[in-house]
Design a protein around this motif. Sequence first.
Motif, short mmCIF file in Angstrom:
data_model
loop_
_atom_site.label_atom_id
_atom_site.label_comp_id
_atom_site.label_asym_id
_atom_site.label_seq_id
_atom_site.Cartn_x
_atom_site.Cartn_y
_atom_site.Cartn_z
N ARG A 157 0.84 -1.20 0.00
CA ARG A 157 0.00 0.00 0.00
C ARG A 157 0.87 1.26 0.00
N LEU A 177 -6.37 2.60 -4.56
CA LEU A 177 -6.26 1.92 -3.27
C LEU A 177 -7.62 1.83 -2.58
N TYR A 180 -9.68 -0.89 -4.06
CA TYR A 180 -9.24 -2.21 -3.59
C TYR A 180 -9.74 -2.50 -2.18
N THR A 306 -2.56 -3.97 -6.19
CA THR A 306 -4.01 -3.98 -6.32
C THR A 306 -4.49 -4.98 -7.35
N GLY A 310 -6.29 -8.28 -6.07
CA GLY A 310 -7.68 -8.36 -6.53
C GLY A 310 -7.96 -9.71 -7.19
#
Length: 322
Positions: A157, A177, A180, A306, A310
């Motif tokens: 992150r 972000l 996500y 991400t 994901g």
Amino acid sequence: MKKRATLQIASSLLVCAALLVSACSSNAGTTASEKTAPEQAAATDRIVTDAMGNKVTLPVHPQKVIATYLEDHLVALGVKPIAQWSVGEGSVQGYLQKELAGIPAIPYDLPPEVVMSYSPDLLILESADLAAGDKYNQYSKIAPTYTVGVEKNTDWRKELLAVGEVLNKRDQAKVVLAAYEKKAQEAKEKLQQGIGTKSAAALWVLPKSTFIVKETLSSGDVLYKDLGFTVPEIVKEVTQASDANWNKISLEKLAVLNTDYLFIVNSKGVSLKELVSDPVYANIPAVKNGHVYEFSKDSSWLYSGTIANGQIIDDVLKSVLK
């Protein structure tokens, strides 16, 4: 596991100066503010300090970026690199190849002569190790070079936001972000409703060895922090003993792995059925109950970001909530 142009800036300023002279000779009525526009544009170049303490002058809108092992962040921010990180014989991050099709591979150690051949206008290094010795000096003569460093590259992150800052896409990085986090929270709630509180582990099985993911990195971060799976004791032991994303696990430890769900990156070259028929897997609850799920080495389970995370979330939901 495997786990950056002074010349170009000068060229840009010369081009701006040429345009200014041209504008003045063709339009005597140009205002003072208009005459200084190129100077104002140059002044918008940003100076930042990287993890190595280097002050780096960043281009406002970099067009030719090389960002080693950071392609997930680039793609998420709508940037295609001019070369993509690889290891071994051009082995690239398979899960990104839909977006990076046709982008040439560059060796993981970024030989300066190879970097120079691409004429980048920005180089982003994930690790200071890549700039060891005289390498940073060599890279910085090719292009502005920014090193992310360990304080951020161990937290994807923070790393995403750092890359967003370097690319002048900080707001976009925050949006990516936030999207996500929303996806992860919704998935966590679905899992809680569907299976309750259960444990999980991820293995990477190679021909002669097996690795288990650390609790706080790679797909472990997704399973335990984002999705709320319980951490098996063996994973806790590995996490305390090593800083690596994936750590080798002995057959003795594997045989007593107590987990309700098992996610396997299969690089062994055998079928999942043949793999778990090995007696070492016999007493693992996930194996006994048919809760073992297989993914290829080209999947995103070995990576972070991400996009990678994901896809891992999608894989978990499709596997567990049938």
